[in-house]
Design a protein around this motif. Structure first.
Motif, PDB file in Angstrom:
ATOM      1  N   LEU A  44       0.802  -1.222   0.000  1.00  0.00           N
ATOM      2  CA  LEU A  44       0.000   0.000   0.000  1.00  0.00           C
ATOM      3  C   LEU A  44       0.833   1.270   0.000  1.00  0.00           C
ATOM      4  O   LEU A  44       0.372   2.325  -0.472  1.00  0.00           O
ATOM      5  CB  LEU A  44      -0.920   0.016   1.229  1.00  0.00           C
ATOM      6  CG  LEU A  44      -2.047  -1.010   1.242  1.00  0.00           C
ATOM      7  CD1 LEU A  44      -2.731  -1.023   2.603  1.00  0.00           C
ATOM      8  CD2 LEU A  44      -3.066  -0.692   0.152  1.00  0.00           C
ATOM      9  N   GLU A  45       2.047   1.201   0.542  1.00  0.00           N
ATOM     10  CA  GLU A  45       2.845   2.418   0.685  1.00  0.00           C
ATOM     11  C   GLU A  45       3.588   2.742  -0.606  1.00  0.00           C
ATOM     12  O   GLU A  45       4.086   1.855  -1.295  1.00  0.00           O
ATOM     13  CB  GLU A  45       3.843   2.258   1.840  1.00  0.00           C
ATOM     14  CG  GLU A  45       3.170   2.186   3.199  1.00  0.00           C
ATOM     15  CD  GLU A  45       4.104   1.678   4.289  1.00  0.00           C
ATOM     16  OE1 GLU A  45       5.324   1.607   4.027  1.00  0.00           O
ATOM     17  OE2 GLU A  45       3.621   1.366   5.390  1.00  0.00           O
ATOM     18  N   HIS A  46       3.678   4.043  -0.882  1.00  0.00           N
ATOM     19  CA  HIS A  46       4.434   4.515  -2.038  1.00  0.00           C
ATOM     20  C   HIS A  46       5.904   4.213  -1.805  1.00  0.00           C
ATOM     21  O   HIS A  46       6.443   4.449  -0.733  1.00  0.00           O
ATOM     22  CB  HIS A  46       4.215   6.021  -2.202  1.00  0.00           C
ATOM     23  CG  HIS A  46       4.793   6.589  -3.453  1.00  0.00           C
ATOM     24  ND1 HIS A  46       4.214   6.407  -4.680  1.00  0.00           N
ATOM     25  CD2 HIS A  46       5.901   7.331  -3.665  1.00  0.00           C
ATOM     26  CE1 HIS A  46       4.932   7.026  -5.599  1.00  0.00           C
ATOM     27  NE2 HIS A  46       5.966   7.598  -5.011  1.00  0.00           N
ATOM     28  N   LYS A  47       6.567   3.667  -2.806  1.00  0.00           N
ATOM     29  CA  LYS A  47       7.991   3.326  -2.656  1.00  0.00           C
ATOM     30  C   LYS A  47       8.798   4.601  -2.486  1.00  0.00           C
ATOM     31  O   LYS A  47       8.675   5.548  -3.267  1.00  0.00           O
ATOM     32  CB  LYS A  47       8.481   2.561  -3.895  1.00  0.00           C
ATOM     33  CG  LYS A  47       7.686   1.287  -4.165  1.00  0.00           C
ATOM     34  CD  LYS A  47       7.733   0.335  -2.965  1.00  0.00           C
ATOM     35  CE  LYS A  47       6.968  -0.950  -3.226  1.00  0.00           C
ATOM     36  NZ  LYS A  47       5.519  -0.804  -3.235  1.00  0.00           N
ATOM     37  N   VAL A  48       9.638   4.656  -1.454  1.00  0.00           N
ATOM     38  CA  VAL A  48      10.313   5.903  -1.114  1.00  0.00           C
ATOM     39  C   VAL A  48      11.803   5.815  -1.351  1.00  0.00           C
ATOM     40  O   VAL A  48      12.424   4.768  -1.224  1.00  0.00           O
ATOM     41  CB  VAL A  48      10.052   6.294   0.370  1.00  0.00           C
ATOM     42  CG1 VAL A  48       8.580   6.480   0.616  1.00  0.00           C
ATOM     43  CG2 VAL A  48      10.618   5.248   1.337  1.00  0.00           C
ATOM     44  N   HIS A  49      12.344   6.967  -1.728  1.00  0.00           N
ATOM     45  CA  HIS A  49      13.773   7.212  -1.774  1.00  0.00           C
ATOM     46  C   HIS A  49      14.310   6.997  -0.355  1.00  0.00           C
ATOM     47  O   HIS A  49      13.646   7.322   0.618  1.00  0.00           O
ATOM     48  CB  HIS A  49      13.920   8.684  -2.219  1.00  0.00           C
ATOM     49  CG  HIS A  49      15.305   9.209  -2.295  1.00  0.00           C
ATOM     50  ND1 HIS A  49      16.408   8.428  -2.512  1.00  0.00           N
ATOM     51  CD2 HIS A  49      15.760  10.490  -2.204  1.00  0.00           C
ATOM     52  CE1 HIS A  49      17.483   9.207  -2.548  1.00  0.00           C
ATOM     53  NE2 HIS A  49      17.111  10.459  -2.361  1.00  0.00           N
ATOM     54  N   GLN A  50      15.497   6.444  -0.201  1.00  0.00           N
ATOM     55  CA  GLN A  50      16.004   6.112   1.133  1.00  0.00           C
ATOM     56  C   GLN A  50      16.418   7.336   1.926  1.00  0.00           C
ATOM     57  O   GLN A  50      16.803   7.219   3.093  1.00  0.00           O
ATOM     58  CB  GLN A  50      17.153   5.108   1.032  1.00  0.00           C
ATOM     59  CG  GLN A  50      16.677   3.733   0.595  1.00  0.00           C
ATOM     60  CD  GLN A  50      17.712   2.662   0.819  1.00  0.00           C
ATOM     61  OE1 GLN A  50      18.357   2.581   1.853  1.00  0.00           O
ATOM     62  NE2 GLN A  50      17.888   1.814  -0.175  1.00  0.00           N
ATOM     63  N   THR A  51      16.379   8.518   1.315  1.00  0.00           N
ATOM     64  CA  THR A  51      16.523   9.758   2.065  1.00  0.00           C
ATOM     65  C   THR A  51      15.125  10.233   2.425  1.00  0.00           C
ATOM     66  O   THR A  51      14.293  10.462   1.545  1.00  0.00           O
ATOM     67  CB  THR A  51      17.251  10.822   1.236  1.00  0.00           C
ATOM     68  OG1 THR A  51      18.560  10.350   0.920  1.00  0.00           O
ATOM     69  CG2 THR A  51      17.362  12.122   1.997  1.00  0.00           C
ATOM     70  N   ILE A  52      14.834  10.372   3.718  1.00  0.00           N
ATOM     71  CA  ILE A  52      13.495  10.738   4.164  1.00  0.00           C
ATOM     72  C   ILE A  52      13.569  11.839   5.217  1.00  0.00           C
ATOM     73  O   ILE A  52      14.571  11.975   5.926  1.00  0.00           O
ATOM     74  CB  ILE A  52      12.728   9.526   4.745  1.00  0.00           C
ATOM     75  CG1 ILE A  52      13.484   8.929   5.940  1.00  0.00           C
ATOM     76  CG2 ILE A  52      12.471   8.470   3.685  1.00  0.00           C
ATOM     77  CD1 ILE A  52      12.704   7.860   6.679  1.00  0.00           C
ATOM     78  N   LEU A  53      12.506  12.608   5.291  1.00  0.00           N
ATOM     79  CA  LEU A  53      12.355  13.612   6.342  1.00  0.00           C
ATOM     80  C   LEU A  53      11.238  13.141   7.262  1.00  0.00           C
ATOM     81  O   LEU A  53      10.091  13.035   6.842  1.00  0.00           O
ATOM     82  CB  LEU A  53      12.017  14.979   5.744  1.00  0.00           C
ATOM     83  CG  LEU A  53      11.879  16.127   6.753  1.00  0.00           C
ATOM     84  CD1 LEU A  53      13.213  16.437   7.411  1.00  0.00           C
ATOM     85  CD2 LEU A  53      11.322  17.377   6.079  1.00  0.00           C
ATOM     86  N   GLU A  54      11.590  12.828   8.495  1.00  0.00           N
ATOM     87  CA  GLU A  54      10.600  12.400   9.485  1.00  0.00           C
ATOM     88  C   GLU A  54      10.074  13.618  10.228  1.00  0.00           C
ATOM     89  O   GLU A  54      10.853  14.444  10.709  1.00  0.00           O
ATOM     90  CB  GLU A  54      11.213  11.419  10.482  1.00  0.00           C
ATOM     91  CG  GLU A  54      11.533  10.067   9.896  1.00  0.00           C
ATOM     92  CD  GLU A  54      11.963   9.067  10.959  1.00  0.00           C
ATOM     93  OE1 GLU A  54      11.927   7.874  10.670  1.00  0.00           O
ATOM     94  OE2 GLU A  54      12.342   9.500  12.077  1.00  0.00           O
TER      95      GLU A  54
END
Length: 832
Positions: free
Chosen positions: A463-473
Motif C-alpha cells: 500500500l505504501e508509495h515506494k520511497v527514496h532512502q533519504t526521508i524527512l521524518e
C-alpha cells in the motif's frame, strides 16, 4: 458499570441532577474523541489556557448524559442529564479512578524511570500473555491524565495489570501511586529526561520512588549509583514507617554482586546472549536485539519473570521471540493518492481507539479505511469484542473495513450491519495479499492495525508509495507539544495563527494543517493562494490568510474562501473590484501595516486614504490588522521592537477609529510571544517555534520536530593520497574509509558544506563530508568509525544534530535549510 449516584457518593460531590440513567462505562476528557455518548462520563478539565466546560452543550446535543463538573450549569438546558458538582475535576478524576482500582485484587505492575518504560511494559505483555489476561497502559499513557485513563480500563476478566507512570515535577507521583497502587514495581533507569522540573537528580529519583510506597517488591539495576543509594534509603524508610518487613528488593547488576548477577553479555550481528547467576544457579537468555537499551530492558523483564516463578526454559524460549515495539503511528504517502497509517505491530482495543482518533484527524481524503486483524488476548468473548469494535468504527465514521483472521470472520455480520460501512473479510494475511488489487484503493486514508503474527508489514509494502532512502521524518507529537508550550504563554482569549507557508517550512501541507486544526489553532497563514487551495481540497475548513495574493489568484481566493493580506491601495482597489463583480459582500481581508520592516504594508501616511476606501464600500470586511516585527529575537534590538509596537498601536487605533469597528490585531511572532508578551494583543503568529527552533529561553522547552536521514550506499577503503569526488579536491591523508550516502544538493543539502565543512551522524559519531557534494550523493570520511556498513542510517539533522548547527556550518539560517529540502525527499509523519 457505575451510575451517577454512586459516583457522586464516592467523590463526596453534590448531585445537582439525577435522572438515574444511563450507566457509566467510559470516561471522556476530550470532546473530539467521543465514541460512546450514552455510557460516557464527561469530565471537563480546566487549565490556564482552556476551560473544557465550554464543550458541554455540544456533547449534550451528541447524546452525552453524564457530566462531572466544577461549575454550576443551567439545569433547564440539560433536562435529561446526570450532573455531579465537585471542587476540582482533575482531582475528582484521580479520586474516582483510585476508587475503581480498589475494586480489583489482581497483581499490578507499576513501571517508572527515565527511559524504557513503554518497551518494558510491552515486552512484559509479549512475555506473559500466554499466562495471564493482561490489561496495560495504551502506548505511553503515563501522565496525570494518561494513567487514570489506563487504570479505568480494568475489568473483572483481567488477571494482571501493567501500568507505567511518568512525572515532570514534584508531587505528581503521589497522585499516580494512589491510582495504580502497584504490588510489583520496576524502576527502569535514571537519566536526563524532565530534569528541568527538579532541583537535583536525587530529588527526581525520590519523587519517582513514591510510586512504590505500598509495593511488595521493587526490581531495579543497582549499577546506577544514585538510584541504588536512594532505593536503599527508601527501603529503610518504608520499613520503619509501616512497622513491618516493608519493601522487598530484587536488584540486578553487571558490575557487582546482586540478586540477578549478570556474568557476560555477548553480541553477534542480530542477537545478544546474556548469562547470569540467580539463586546460585547459572541461567541465560537470548534476545533478537543488540543495542544497550534493549539489553537493559530485557534484563528488567527477566528479573520480573524469575520473581513470578516462570521456568528458566520457558523464559529463554519467549525471550528469543521478542518483537519490535511500535512506538509511533506513521503516516506515509500511499499508492493511488492514498495515505497510509501504519500501526501494524499490535492490535488491542486501547491502541485501536488511539489509532482511530489519529485516523479521524486526517481530512485529506474522502474515504477512511481500516484493515484490522483478529484482536488476541482481549479477555472478552468474540461476540462482545467485535460488537464493540463495530461500534467504534461506526462512531468514528469509517467508510471501508477489511477484517483479517478466523475470529473476526466469524463475527462479520456485526460489521455488515453497520450502516454505510463497506466490509470485506479474509481468513489470513496471505489470502488478502493473493487477492490484492491496487485499483481497489483510491483516494483513501488507510489504517493498518494488526497483531504481530499477522505480519501486516507485508500489506504495508503493497500500500505504501515506494520511497527514496533519504526521508524527512516529522514528529507530529513534538509539534503539538511545541504548540501547547506557546499556547501556555498566551493571556486568556488570545488567538493563535500558525504559519504554514512554504510547504509548512518544508514539513508538509495538509499533514501539518490537519494537526493544527485538530489542536484548536484559530488561523492558518500561507504564502500564496495555491497553498491555501491545496489545504481546502484536503479538507481543511479553518480560516486561512494568504500573505502574498496576486491578482491572478483572486478568483481562487474567492472560490475557496481564502482571506488575502492587503498591503497597498492599488491591491485593495483591484481586489475590491473582483469581489464586487462576484456579488459577494463583507468578504474578509487582512490589512498589513509597515512599522519598520519596509517590505510590504501601508505606512502611516496611507491610513486616511485606506480608511476612506474601506468605508466607501460594503464588499470588504477587515478581519485583522497586523504588522511584522523585524528583530524581536534580538535583545540588542529591543528598543527598535518596542518602537515598532508603539507605531502599530497608533496606526491600528487610527484605522479602527475610522472604520467604526475593531478587527483582530496581531504583531507578535514566535520570539515575541515569550520575549515581548505586551505585544500579544488579540492574536499571535507562531512560525519557526512550532518546529522546535528558538535561540532564546524557549529552547529547552521545545522538542525537535524534523529529522532528515539517509543511508550508506557503499563503503570504500582508500590508500594515502587517493582522491574523492568531483575535482579531486579531497585526498586521503592516510589509510581512509569513505562512506557514500544517498543525499546531494538536489535533495537540499547545501553544496557549500563540501570538503569537511558539513558533518553527519553515523552510530552517534560525527563524520565530515569528504570532497564535493554532488547532485544525488556525497561521501563521508568514516575512518574513525570502523563499524560503518552498507545500509547504516545516517542523520543529516535531528535531535542530536540540530538543524541550527547545520545552518551555522552553511552560513545561513534554519529557515533556509528546512524550506530547501527537495520535494523528492519523502516525508514520513508520525505520532508517538
Amino acid at each position: 458499570m457505575y451510575h451517577a449516584a454512586n459516583i457522586s457518593k464516592v467523590l463526596k460531590g453534590e448531585l445537582l441532577q439525577d435522572r438515574g440513567f444511563p450507566g457509566i462505562a467510559h470516561i471522556l476528557l476530550d470532546s473530539r474523541k467521543l465514541i460512546f455518548p450514552e455510557t460516557s462520563l464527561f469530565i471537563p478539565l480546566v487549565s490556564a489556557r482552556r476551560n473544557a466546560h465550554q464543550y458541554i452543550p455540544v456533547l449534550y446535543e451528541k447524546g452525552v448524559r453524564n457530566f462531572l463538573v466544577s461549575e454550576h450549569l443551567p439545569l433547564d438546558q440539560y433536562p435529561d442529564a446526570n450532573i455531579i458538582l465537585v471542587k476540582d475535576t482533575l482531582q475528582a478524576l484521580h479520586q474516582l479512578v483510585a476508587w475503581h482500582r480498589q475494586q480489583f485484587h489482581i497483581p499490578v505492575i507499576g513501571i517508572t524511570g527515565s527511559n524504557g518504560k513503554t518497551i518494558v511494559k510491552e515486552w512484559l505483555f509479549q512475555l506473559l500473555e500466554k499466562d495471564y489476561n493482561i490489561i496495560r497502559s495504551p502506548k505511553s499513557y503515563n501522565s496525570q491524565i494518561g494513567v487514570p485513563l489506563s487504570v479505568w480500563q480494568l475489568q473483572p476478566e483481567h488477571q494482571l495489570a501493567i501500568f507505567e507512570a511518568g512525572i515532570s515535577q514534584p508531587g505528581e507521583m503521589e497522585h499516580l501511586e494512589k491510582i495504580i497502587r502497584p504490588g510489583i514495581g520496576i524502576f527502569t533507569n535514571i537519566g536526563e529526561a524532565h530534569n528541568e522540573g527538579f532541583l537535583t537528580q536525587r530529588q527526581k529519583i525520590n519523587e519517582k520512588l513514591v510510586l512504590f510506597a505500598k509495593s511488595e517488591i521493587l526490581i531495579y539495576c543497582k549499577d546506577y549509583l544514585e538510584l541504588n543509594e536512594c532505593v536503599l534509603n527508601f527501603h529503610t524508610q518504608i520499613g520503619k514507617r509501616d512497622n513491618q518487613q516493608g519493601l522487598q528488593l530484587l536488584a540486578w547488576s553487571r558490575k557487582t554482586d546482586a540478586d540477578l548477577r549478570i556474568i557476560s553479555v555477548d553480541k553477534d550481528q542480530t542477537h545478544t546472549r546474556i548469562d547470569a547467576l540467580y539463586q546460585n544457579a547459572p541461567l541465560h537468555i537470548r534476545i533478537p536485539f543488540v543495542d544497550e537499551g534493549s539489553v537493559e530492558n530485557a534484563i528488567h523483564c527477566w528479573a520480573l519473570m524469575l520473581y513470578l516463578g516462570i521456568a528458566p526454559a520457558v523464559i529463554q524460549q519467549r525471550m528469543d521471540l521478542l518483537g519490535n515495539i511500535a512506538m509511533r503511528l506513521e503516516l506515509k504517502q500511499g499508492i493511488n493518492n492514498c495515505s497510509v497509517i501504519n500501526d501494524s505491530y499490535n492490535s488491542d482495543l486501547g491502541s485501536l481507539t488511539i489509532a482511530l482518533d489519529f485516523l479521524q484527524q486526517q481530512q485529506q481524503h474522502p474515504t477512511r479505511t481500516v484493515i484490522l486483524s483478529d484482536i488476541l488476548q482481549s479477555g472478552k468473548s468474540d461476540a462482545s469484542l467485535y460488537e464493540e469494535v463495530a461500534g467504534l468504527l461506526q462512531q468514528k465514521g469509517i467508510h471501508k473495513f477489511i477484517g483479517i483472521g478466523k475470529n473476526i470472520n466469524r463475527e462479520k455480520k456485526r460489521f455488515q450491519d453497520v450502516e454505510g460501512l463497506k466490509s470485506l473479510f479474509f481468513p489470513t494475511t496471505e489470502a488478502f495479499i493473493q487477492q490484492f488489487n491496487q485499483q481497489d484503493f483510491q483516494h483513501e486514508t488507510i489504517l493498518l492495525k494488526g497483531a504481530r503474527i499477522y505480519e501486516f508489514e507485508r500489506i504495508g509494502k503493497l500500500l505504501e508509495h515506494k520511497v527514496h532512502q533519504t526521508i524527512l521524518e516529522i514528529n507530529l507529537s513534538a509539534m503539538a507539544h511545541n504548540v501547547r508550550q506557546y499556547q501556555s504563554l498566551l493571556k486568556p482569549g488570545i488567538k493563535l495563527m500558525a504559519m504554514v507557508k512554504a510547504f509548512s517550512y518544508g514539513s508538509g501541507s495538509f499533514e501539518i494543517a490537519n494537526l493544527l486544526q485538530f489542536h484548536g489553532v484559530d488561523y492558518l497563514a500561507v504564502a500564496y493562494a495555491d497553498e491555501g487551495v491545496e489545504l481546502r481540497r484536503a479538507g481543511i475548513t479553518m480560516p486561512i490568510m494568504v500573505m502574498n495574493p496576486e491578482p491572478g489568484s483572486f478568483d481562487a481566493i474567492l472560490q475557496w474562501n481564502l482571506e488575502p493580506e492587503i498591503y497597498s491601495l492599488h491591491l485593495l482597489q483591484q481586489f475590491e473590484e473582483e469581489v464586487r463583480s462576484s456579488g459577494k459582500t463583507d468578504f474578509p481581508i487582512h490589512i498589513k501595516l509597515d512599522t519598520g520592516m519596509h517590505r510590504l504594508g501601508f505606512e502611516k501616511k496611507d491610513i486616511p486614504a485606506l480608511a476612506l476606501l474601506l468605508t466607501e464600500n460594503g464588499q470588504l470586511k477587515v478581519r485583522s490588522i497586523f504588522s511584522h516585527l523585524a528583530a524581536s529575537e534580538d535583545p540588542g534590538k529591543d528598543a527598535f521592537t518596542q518602537q515598532q509596537g508603539r507605531l502599530f498601536f497608533d496606526m491600528s487605533h487610527e484605522l479602527q477609529k475610522a472604520l467604526g469597528y475593531t478587527g483582530i490585531r496581531h504583531i507578535a511572532n514566535s520570539a515575541a510571544i515569550h520575549r515581548h508578551p505586551e505585544l500579544q494583543l488579540d492574536m499571535v503568529r507562531l512560525g519557526i517555534g512550532m518546529y522546535g527552533i528558538d535561540n532564546g529561553d524557549m529552547r529547552e522547552k521545545l522538542r525537535n520536530v524534523s529529522t532528515l536521514k539517509t543511508t550508506v550506499a557503499q563503503v570504500k577503503r582508500l590508500q594515502p593520497g587517493e582522491t574523492v569526488g568531483y575535482g579531486a579536491q579531497w585526498a586521503a591523508p592516510g589509510p581512509a574509509t569513505i562512506a557514500t550516502v544517498r543525499i546531494g544538493y538536489a535533495d537540499g543539502y547545501p553544496r557549500c558544506l563540501s570538503n569537511g565543512v558539513g558533518k553527519m551522524l553515523i552510530h552517534g559519531k560525527l563524520a565530515p563530508v569528504a570532497g564535493i557534494v554532488a547532485m544525488d550523493m556525497l561521501m563521508l570520511d568514516v575512518t574513525h568509525i570502523p563499524e560503518v556498513a552498507e545500509g547504516d542510517e545516517v542523520i543529516v539533522f535531528g535531535k542530536d544534530l540540530p538543524v541550527q548547527q547545520l545552518a551555522q556550518w552553511a552560513g545561513t539560517i534554519p529557515y533556509e535549510i528546512l524550506t530547501g529540502i527537495s520535494q523528492r525527499v519523502k516525508r514520513i509523519y508520525f505520532e508517538e
